[in-house]
Design a protein around this motif. Structure first.
Motif, mmCIF file in Angstrom:
data_model
loop_
_atom_site.group_PDB
_atom_site.id
_atom_site.type_symbol
_atom_site.label_atom_id
_atom_site.label_comp_id
_atom_site.label_asym_id
_atom_site.label_seq_id
_atom_site.Cartn_x
_atom_site.Cartn_y
_atom_site.Cartn_z
ATOM 1 N N GLU A 6 0.478 -4.760 -15.864
ATOM 2 C CA GLU A 6 0.457 -5.651 -14.071
ATOM 3 C C GLU A 6 1.393 -4.927 -13.548
ATOM 4 N N PRO A 7 0.885 -4.584 -12.352
ATOM 5 C CA PRO A 7 1.546 -3.691 -11.377
ATOM 6 C C PRO A 7 2.254 -4.909 -9.987
ATOM 7 N N SER A 8 3.539 -4.514 -9.861
ATOM 8 C CA SER A 8 4.756 -5.009 -9.979
ATOM 9 C C SER A 8 4.379 -5.213 -8.014
ATOM 10 N N LEU A 26 3.961 -2.475 2.886
ATOM 11 C CA LEU A 26 2.446 -3.044 3.904
ATOM 12 C C LEU A 26 2.147 -3.749 2.529
ATOM 13 N N SER A 27 2.808 -3.195 0.875
ATOM 14 C CA SER A 27 2.425 -3.558 -0.179
ATOM 15 C C SER A 27 3.131 -5.859 -0.506
ATOM 16 N N ILE A 43 2.806 -10.358 -1.795
ATOM 17 C CA ILE A 43 3.349 -11.642 -2.691
ATOM 18 C C ILE A 43 2.792 -12.190 -2.476
ATOM 19 N N GLY A 44 3.014 -13.271 -0.731
ATOM 20 C CA GLY A 44 2.992 -14.644 -0.188
ATOM 21 C C GLY A 44 1.670 -14.962 -0.864
ATOM 22 N N THR A 78 -5.980 -6.868 -6.668
ATOM 23 C CA THR A 78 -4.505 -5.922 -6.437
ATOM 24 C C THR A 78 -4.608 -5.191 -4.928
ATOM 25 N N LEU A 79 -3.872 -5.079 -4.726
ATOM 26 C CA LEU A 79 -3.420 -4.828 -2.912
ATOM 27 C C LEU A 79 -2.366 -2.774 -3.704
ATOM 28 N N ILE A 80 -2.887 -2.073 -2.451
ATOM 29 C CA ILE A 80 -2.727 -0.956 -2.807
ATOM 30 C C ILE A 80 -2.384 -0.285 -1.563
ATOM 31 N N GLU A 81 -1.153 0.103 -1.579
ATOM 32 C CA GLU A 81 0.202 0.389 -0.193
ATOM 33 C C GLU A 81 -0.161 2.062 -0.564
ATOM 34 N N ALA A 82 -1.289 2.695 0.064
ATOM 35 C CA ALA A 82 -1.228 4.342 -0.330
ATOM 36 C C ALA A 82 -0.710 5.170 1.438
#
Ligand code: TPP
Ligand code: MG
Length: 394
Positions: free
Chosen positions: A20-22, A228-229, A233-234, A268-272
């Motif tokens: 689980e990515p945090s 942006l990652s 959370i919300g 999942t949301l990934i900010e690169a």
């Protein structure tokens, strides 16, 4: 093996279960520092690192993506394309995203992701049809499981959730990969997509390429958020921040997110974190709003040089392989030039024909006006005299 051979999974790569990515990482995850040296503790201990032969395939793909992007930029200067939004500097995101996809997965690209289309196998001449001025995207979205490149910002987000949810309901293991830019995260559609993906636990991976700019608007004027990652959370989504110029780290993060989505674990949301090396498009002059020292800073963090240094240090890359890649890229670009030297056959009427099943009176008048300007069928050879001159511009 070809330059486009991204689908093969790495032989001998260690397989670890997805974790689980945090959402709380403030430093982007990374495997390589800007000099191409491994960073101690830069990734989570269970991260899946590709074996050297797979990384070399990734390197070839990076070189290919840059060659394609450079050639497309040249084609626009020669008047062969109407416009081209370059992904120079962002190639690691393009390559890692396509590498993560299984054949049945959906890809939802933006206008900046032409390299991802050709990496997926779409012929360049089809992938660039829209940018040549055609009314259609040039390829069959169903055949390639790739939606048309999206220009209205973030509208592809809800579509990705729809595709993911449809797959989930049908019991099909497809994942939808949705590209966004940093600026697109200010759009309502982005938020609706994150919310609905989380509520429905849709198998979607949102990849935000934070290239620091939305045309001339820098990130700090775009958002008050520090990363942006955190926006994940919300919505109750995992949010991960990764170095977008580090192919090794991107591959590891995307693999985890895809495993999770495919196994019922949700989105999942990934900010690169990356950088747009060129202007927004050929119609933009970036020197008007950013310093050359900033561009220089990012040049030192180039995704291709970084991986080249690492692969050379571990003995997986040498001058003869580089020469082979140079040759393959040159041959591909030569073929692109030849294909684009031929003028496409477009009839201006087509532009009006497929908007509605039944053409509206306004469209009929606009079509007549264009015909008149062209001096063609139904026209009188003059751009004037239809009484509807203002209409087409609305
Ligand atoms: C809904 C909508 N609003 C405005 C625009 C005009 N526009 C085109 S590109 C762009 C900047 C987008 O920036 P970003 O999302 O960071 O993507 P990038 O171009 O950097 O890849 C804007 C505002 C648009 N295409 N769609
Ligand atoms: Mg941007």
């Amino acid at each position: 093996m070809t330059l486009l051979d991204l689908s093969a999974h790495p032989e001998g790569a260690a397989h670890h279960p997805a974790s689980e990515p945090s959402a709380w990482d403030s430093q982007p995850l990374r495997y390589l520092d800007e000099h191409g040296a491994p960073v101690e503790g830069g990734l989570r201990p269970d991260a899946r690192i590709l074996a050297p032969d797979a990384l070399l395939r990734g390197y070839r793909a990076l070189r290919f993506a840059r060659a394609f992007d450079t050639e497309a930029t040249n084609l626009v200067m020669q008047g062969r394309l109407a416009v081209y939004p370059s992904c120079r500097g962002q190639e690691a995101c393009e390559v890692a995203a396509v590498h993560a996809l299984a054949e049945q997965d959906w890809m939802l690209p933006t206008y900046r992701d032409s390299a991802a289309l050709v990496l997926r196998g779409i012929p360049a001449v089809e992938a660039l049809t829209l940018l040549r001025g055609s009314w259609h995207c040039g390829y069959d979205p169903k055949q390639w499981r790739t939606m048309p490149q999206c220009t209205p910002l973030a509208t592809q987000g809800p579509h990705a959730v729809g595709l993911g949810l449809a797959a989930k309901l049908a019991g099909d293991p497809s994942v939808a990969l949705c590209f966004f830019g940093d600026g697109a995260t200010s759009e309502g559609d982005f938020h609706e997509a994150c919310n609905s993906a989380a509520v429905y636990q849709a198998p979607v991976v949102f990849l935000v390429q934070n290239n620091q700019y939305a045309i001339s608007v820098p990130l700090h004027k775009q958002t008050h958020a520090t990363q942006l990652s955190d926006k994940a959370i919300g919505y109750g989504l995992p949010g991960v921040r990764v170095d977008g110029n580090d192919l090794v780290a991107l591959n590891a993060v995307l693999a985890q997110a895809f495993d999770k989505a495919r196994n019922g674990g949700g989105p999942t949301l990934i900010e690169a974190v990356t950088y747009r090396m060129q202007a927004h498009t050929n119609a933009d002059d970036a020197a008007r709003y950013r310093q050359s020292s900033e561009v220089e800073y990012w040049k030192q963090r180039d995704p291709i040089d970084r991986l080249a240094k690492y692969l050379t240090a571990i003995g997986a890359l040498d001058a003869s392989i580089e020469a082979e890649i140079d040759e393959e890229c040159a041959a591909y670009c030569e073929q692109m030039r030849a294909q684009f030297a031929e003028e496409p056959e477009y009839h201006p009427d087509e532009m009006f024909e497929h908007v509605y099943a039944q053409m509206t009176p306004q469209l009929e008048r606009q079509r007549a006006m264009v015909r008149a300007e062209q001096g063609g069928a139904g026209g009188n050879g003059s751009a004037h005299g239809t009484g509807n001159e203002g209409e087409a511009g609305r």
